[in-house]
Design a protein around this motif. Structure first.
Motif: not given
Length: 298
Positions: A11, A14, A23, A41, A43, A53, A55-57, A59-60
């Motif tokens: 985070l 990010f 984030a 989560a 951002i 997006r 990167k967020l996926d 992260f999840c």
């Protein structure tokens, strides 16, 4: 420190990106029996960035994979836990009673561990715990310092999880439980837990307090003149955060698998309103199996 630490480092990474305003990872209060229970989560960015997006996926996905590590966390029933603690060389053994964690919403009056302590004829250096019980404090005040204490303690707020235990001992001290918390959940935070009473019963020292307050800090005990470093076993009513304050001097840390309003073992609770399937209540291998999750959030 702790299991989720790498997630928070991500985070921070990010937030160093130029288009990211903030984030965050919002872990659910797992003991809520409500719909839509789950981690979130988020951002916040200044523009729609497809790469971010993705990167967020990822992260999840990392959050989801963390469940394997969390499944391996060892929690011990009261008797087995005390047996294990007695085998540890050095002191104190710090016991995390997360099920009765006041910071998690529990009342702080569960008696399972206290009952086990009182059943032991010998605990080298003794055990130290606290109990939120204004009725027991009132009894101790009436008896006065040095008087014989013989009264029920704990188990008043959530009888479905805990029942009072009869405590026989001596009132060692009556005091004002106002103190300042500086640690993992706040700095210079004033705490007022009302009147306190220290009762010595067998191998156990019990700090009774009138009002709820943080159960994760050794300053709670120190305010009553009780140094947790000098005891054989010390109860921190906290699932994990207590490590930040106790870790520097604990000979060993053990986690309790006990009944209470906020157990780490969620199978101890009965859920009626959560959406299912939901890990760890149901055996699911993929986030996609939770089809109740709104489109675009999985």
């Amino acid at each position: 420190t702790g299991i989720p630490a790498p997630l928070y480092r991500q985070l921070e990474a990010f937030e160093r990106e130029p288009n990211v305003l903030s984030a965050g990872l919002y872990m659910v209060m797992a003991w809520f029996d409500t719909p839509w229970v789950g981690w979130t989560a988020l951002i916040t960015t200044t523009e729609n960035d497809r790469g971010l997006r993705e990167k967020l996926d990822s992260f999840c996905d990392a959050c989801w994979e963390l469940r394997h590590v969390m499944e391996d966390v060892e929690r011990l029933p009261a008797k087995e836990l005390v047996d294990r603690a007695l085998m540890v060389k050095g002191h104190p053994v710090v016991i995390g009673d997360g099920a009765d964690a006041t910071n998690s919403g529990s009342p702080g009056d569960a008696t399972e561990l206290l009952r086990e302590f009182l059943s032991r004829e010998t605990i080298p250096r003794g055990a130290l715990t606290f109990m939120i019980d204004p009725q027991a404090v009132a009894v101790a005040k009436e008896i006065g310092e040095g008087g014989a204490f013989d009264a029920p303690v704990g188990g008043r707020y959530s009888p479905e999880f805990s029942t009072p235990v009869q405590v026989k001992g001596t009132v060692e001290k009556i005091l004002d439980m106002k103190w300042t918390l500086t640690g993992h959940i706040g700095n210079n935070l004033p705490i007022d837990m009302g009147t306190g009473a220290v009762v010595h019963a067998g191998e156990t020292m019990i700090l009774l307090v009138e009002r709820s307050g943080p159960g994760s800090s050794p300053v709670l005990y120190e305010t009553a003149g009780l140094d947790p470093r000098n005891f054989g076993m010390v109860v921190a009513k906290s699932p994990s955060g207590f490590r930040a304050d106790y870790g520097s001097f604990a000979a060993e840390i053990l986690l309790a698998d006990t009944d209470g309003c906020a157990p780490g073992n969620l199978q101890r609770l009965t859920y009626e309103h959560v959406h299912r399937p939901l890990w760890p209540l149901n055996p699911i291998a993929s986030m996609e199996e939770a089809r109740w999750t709104p489109a675009g959030y999985v």
